[in-house]
Design a protein around this motif. Structure first.
Motif, PDB file in Angstrom:
ATOM      1  N   ASN A  53       0.805  -1.215   0.000  1.00 23.45           N
ATOM      2  CA  ASN A  53       0.000   0.000   0.000  1.00 23.45           C
ATOM      3  C   ASN A  53       0.846   1.278   0.000  1.00 23.45           C
ATOM      4  OD1 ASN A  53       0.685  -0.776   2.735  1.00 23.45           O
ATOM      5  ND2 ASN A  53      -0.555   0.962   3.375  1.00 23.45           N
ATOM      6  N   ALA A  54       2.177   1.164   0.099  1.00 24.35           N
ATOM      7  CA  ALA A  54       3.044   2.342   0.088  1.00 24.35           C
ATOM      8  C   ALA A  54       3.764   2.524  -1.245  1.00 24.35           C
ATOM      9  CB  ALA A  54       4.059   2.248   1.221  1.00 24.35           C
ATOM     10  N   GLY A  55       3.527   1.641  -2.209  1.00 20.55           N
ATOM     11  CA  GLY A  55       4.134   1.778  -3.527  1.00 20.55           C
ATOM     12  C   GLY A  55       5.588   1.334  -3.614  1.00 20.55           C
ATOM     13  N   ASN A  56       6.068   0.544  -2.661  1.00 17.30           N
ATOM     14  CA  ASN A  56       7.427   0.013  -2.735  1.00 17.30           C
ATOM     15  C   ASN A  56       7.550  -0.918  -3.939  1.00 17.30           C
ATOM     16  OD1 ASN A  56       8.679   1.113  -0.270  1.00 17.30           O
ATOM     17  ND2 ASN A  56       7.087  -0.071   0.754  1.00 17.30           N
ATOM     18  N   THR A  57       8.747  -1.023  -4.496  1.00 15.48           N
ATOM     19  CA  THR A  57       9.001  -1.877  -5.648  1.00 15.48           C
ATOM     20  C   THR A  57       9.523  -3.221  -5.182  1.00 15.48           C
ATOM     21  OG1 THR A  57       9.508   0.023  -7.037  1.00 15.48           O
ATOM     22  CG2 THR A  57      10.321  -2.126  -7.785  1.00 15.48           C
ATOM     23  N   TYR A  58       8.832  -4.299  -5.554  1.00 16.90           N
ATOM     24  CA  TYR A  58       9.237  -5.666  -5.209  1.00 16.90           C
ATOM     25  C   TYR A  58       9.845  -6.334  -6.436  1.00 16.90           C
ATOM     26  CZ  TYR A  58       6.867  -5.184  -0.806  1.00 16.90           C
ATOM     27  OH  TYR A  58       6.511  -4.755   0.456  1.00 16.90           O
ATOM     28  N   LEU A  59      10.972  -6.999  -6.226  1.00 14.97           N
ATOM     29  CA  LEU A  59      11.665  -7.708  -7.298  1.00 14.97           C
ATOM     30  C   LEU A  59      11.685  -9.197  -6.984  1.00 14.97           C
ATOM     31  CD1 LEU A  59      14.710  -5.294  -7.596  1.00 14.97           C
ATOM     32  CD2 LEU A  59      12.685  -5.367  -9.067  1.00 14.97           C
ATOM     33  N   ARG A  60      11.479 -10.016  -8.014  1.00 18.20           N
ATOM     34  CA  ARG A  60      11.539 -11.465  -7.826  1.00 18.20           C
ATOM     35  C   ARG A  60      13.005 -11.880  -7.777  1.00 18.20           C
ATOM     36  NH1 ARG A  60       8.702 -13.287 -12.062  1.00 18.20           N
ATOM     37  NH2 ARG A  60       6.783 -13.593 -10.921  1.00 18.20           N
ATOM     38  N   ALA A  61      13.382 -12.550  -6.695  1.00 17.35           N
ATOM     39  CA  ALA A  61      14.747 -13.050  -6.557  1.00 17.35           C
ATOM     40  C   ALA A  61      14.869 -14.432  -7.159  1.00 17.35           C
ATOM     41  CB  ALA A  61      15.161 -13.083  -5.091  1.00 17.35           C
ATOM     42  N   ILE A  62      13.847 -15.247  -6.962  1.00 16.43           N
ATOM     43  CA  ILE A  62      13.906 -16.628  -7.432  1.00 16.43           C
ATOM     44  C   ILE A  62      12.496 -17.191  -7.551  1.00 16.43           C
ATOM     45  CG2 ILE A  62      14.101 -17.637  -5.135  1.00 16.43           C
ATOM     46  CD1 ILE A  62      16.162 -19.588  -6.347  1.00 16.43           C
ATOM     47  N   ALA A  63      12.320 -18.069  -8.501  1.00 13.12           N
ATOM     48  CA  ALA A  63      11.082 -18.837  -8.653  1.00 13.12           C
ATOM     49  C   ALA A  63      11.493 -20.259  -9.002  1.00 13.12           C
ATOM     50  CB  ALA A  63      10.195 -18.259  -9.749  1.00 13.12           C
ATOM     51  N   SER A  64      10.914 -21.223  -8.324  1.00 11.58           N
ATOM     52  CA  SER A  64      11.288 -22.609  -8.562  1.00 11.58           C
ATOM     53  C   SER A  64      10.074 -23.510  -8.365  1.00 11.58           C
ATOM     54  CB  SER A  64      12.405 -23.022  -7.600  1.00 11.58           C
ATOM     55  OG  SER A  64      12.915 -24.278  -7.945  1.00 11.58           O
ATOM     56  N   THR A  65      10.027 -24.553  -9.143  1.00 15.41           N
ATOM     57  CA  THR A  65       8.925 -25.492  -9.084  1.00 15.41           C
ATOM     58  C   THR A  65       9.454 -26.867  -8.727  1.00 15.41           C
ATOM     59  OG1 THR A  65       7.691 -24.243 -10.723  1.00 15.41           O
ATOM     60  CG2 THR A  65       7.049 -26.538 -10.413  1.00 15.41           C
ATOM     61  N   GLY A  66       8.787 -27.495  -7.784  1.00 17.93           N
ATOM     62  CA  GLY A  66       9.120 -28.865  -7.403  1.00 17.93           C
ATOM     63  C   GLY A  66       7.961 -29.771  -7.746  1.00 17.93           C
ATOM     64  N   GLN A  67       7.952 -30.951  -7.209  1.00 20.72           N
ATOM     65  CA  GLN A  67       6.873 -31.887  -7.464  1.00 20.72           C
ATOM     66  C   GLN A  67       5.621 -31.413  -6.742  1.00 20.72           C
ATOM     67  OE1 GLN A  67       7.825 -35.936  -6.622  1.00 20.72           O
ATOM     68  NE2 GLN A  67       5.792 -36.666  -7.103  1.00 20.72           N
ATOM     69  N   ASN A  68       4.658 -30.900  -7.495  1.00 19.22           N
ATOM     70  CA  ASN A  68       3.367 -30.440  -7.015  1.00 19.22           C
ATOM     71  C   ASN A  68       3.438 -29.198  -6.123  1.00 19.22           C
ATOM     72  OD1 ASN A  68       0.575 -30.700  -7.196  1.00 19.22           O
ATOM     73  ND2 ASN A  68       0.481 -31.619  -5.174  1.00 19.22           N
ATOM     74  N   PHE A  69       4.485 -28.367  -6.227  1.00 17.07           N
ATOM     75  CA  PHE A  69       4.505 -27.097  -5.499  1.00 17.07           C
ATOM     76  C   PHE A  69       5.339 -26.067  -6.261  1.00 17.07           C
ATOM     77  CE2 PHE A  69       8.267 -29.224  -3.930  1.00 17.07           C
ATOM     78  CZ  PHE A  69       9.211 -28.207  -3.861  1.00 17.07           C
ATOM     79  N   HIS A  70       5.118 -24.812  -5.918  1.00 13.12           N
ATOM     80  CA  HIS A  70       5.844 -23.696  -6.527  1.00 13.12           C
ATOM     81  C   HIS A  70       6.273 -22.760  -5.404  1.00 13.12           C
ATOM     82  CE1 HIS A  70       6.926 -20.914  -9.744  1.00 13.12           C
ATOM     83  NE2 HIS A  70       6.395 -19.952  -9.007  1.00 13.12           N
ATOM     84  N   VAL A  71       7.500 -22.235  -5.482  1.00 16.53           N
ATOM     85  CA  VAL A  71       8.050 -21.352  -4.462  1.00 16.53           C
ATOM     86  C   VAL A  71       8.660 -20.132  -5.136  1.00 16.53           C
ATOM     87  CG1 VAL A  71       9.793 -21.129  -2.647  1.00 16.53           C
ATOM     88  CG2 VAL A  71       8.598 -23.290  -2.947  1.00 16.53           C
ATOM     89  N   GLU A  72       8.442 -18.961  -4.557  1.00 18.71           N
ATOM     90  CA  GLU A  72       9.068 -17.740  -5.041  1.00 18.71           C
ATOM     91  C   GLU A  72       9.565 -16.918  -3.862  1.00 18.71           C
ATOM     92  OE1 GLU A  72       6.949 -15.418  -7.922  1.00 18.71           O
ATOM     93  OE2 GLU A  72       6.195 -17.201  -8.960  1.00 18.71           O
ATOM     94  N   LEU A  73      10.669 -16.199  -4.056  1.00 18.63           N
ATOM     95  CA  LEU A  73      11.174 -15.224  -3.095  1.00 18.63           C
ATOM     96  C   LEU A  73      11.207 -13.867  -3.771  1.00 18.63           C
ATOM     97  CD1 LEU A  73      14.155 -17.046  -1.340  1.00 18.63           C
ATOM     98  CD2 LEU A  73      11.925 -16.478  -0.370  1.00 18.63           C
ATOM     99  N   TRP A  74      10.670 -12.868  -3.103  1.00 18.53           N
ATOM    100  CA  TRP A  74      10.634 -11.494  -3.582  1.00 18.53           C
ATOM    101  C   TRP A  74      11.260 -10.604  -2.514  1.00 18.53           C
ATOM    102  CZ3 TRP A  74       7.621  -9.547  -7.907  1.00 18.53           C
ATOM    103  CH2 TRP A  74       7.015 -10.554  -8.674  1.00 18.53           C
ATOM    104  N   TYR A  75      11.737  -9.427  -2.912  1.00 20.36           N
ATOM    105  CA  TYR A  75      12.282  -8.509  -1.927  1.00 20.36           C
ATOM    106  C   TYR A  75      12.044  -7.062  -2.344  1.00 20.36           C
ATOM    107  CZ  TYR A  75      16.269  -7.823  -5.064  1.00 20.36           C
ATOM    108  OH  TYR A  75      17.061  -7.522  -6.140  1.00 20.36           O
ATOM    109  N   ALA A  76      12.000  -6.196  -1.345  1.00 23.24           N
ATOM    110  CA  ALA A  76      11.917  -4.753  -1.563  1.00 23.24           C
ATOM    111  C   ALA A  76      12.885  -4.103  -0.588  1.00 23.24           C
ATOM    112  CB  ALA A  76      10.505  -4.239  -1.321  1.00 23.24           C
ATOM    113  N   THR A  77      13.795  -3.286  -1.116  1.00 22.85           N
ATOM    114  CA  THR A  77      14.738  -2.580  -0.256  1.00 22.85           C
ATOM    115  C   THR A  77      14.299  -1.124  -0.102  1.00 22.85           C
ATOM    116  OG1 THR A  77      16.141  -2.004  -2.136  1.00 22.85           O
ATOM    117  CG2 THR A  77      16.684  -4.036  -0.956  1.00 22.85           C
TER     118      THR A  77
END
Length: 122
Positions: A53-77
């Motif tokens: 809600n403050a307009g910070n910019t989030y960047l995707r660090a990583i996205a990975s898919t395993g057996q029947n799941f998906h994981v992502e890491l994002w960050y905002a500095t």
């Protein structure tokens, strides 16, 4: 300034959703870093946007898919102290349930070139 962990929070939604949000902790100062982990089942979706809600910019660090799941890491500095709610929108190709959000809040992470290396292996 050394890197310091401030706090963390999380949220789980066990129903089929394409958007999800969670509140941040109240102990925020400007210039800190949010690291957000997203986990969900099945593996056929991805986060298309992450905002707050403050307009910070989030960047995707990583996205990975395993057996029947998906994981992502994002960050905002250099986050604004006004940030009180983080929201994601998922690109859903099938029904997606069991979505989990986890927020780590840190101080002392560089606001320029904060991410220097990534890797993934499942």
């Amino acid at each position: 300034m050394p890197i310091a962990y401030i706090n963390s929070t999380g949220r789980t939604n066990n129903s089929t959703v394409s958007t999800m949000s969670m509140a941040t902790h109240s102990s925020r100062e400007g210039g800190e870093t949010f690291i957000v982990g997203v986990h969900g089942e099945p593996s056929t979706w991805a986060v298309s946007t992450m905002t707050d809600n403050a307009g910070n910019t989030y960047l995707r660090a990583i996205a990975s898919t395993g057996q029947n799941f998906h994981v992502e890491l994002w960050y905002a500095t250099n986050i604004s102290s006004a940030s009180t709610r983080i929201s994601i929108t998922k690109n859903v190709s099938t029904s997606s349930s069991n979505t989990r959000l986890g927020l780590g809040h840190f101080r002392g992470i560089s606001t320029a070139n904060a991410l220097d290396v990534t890797g993934s292996s499942f």
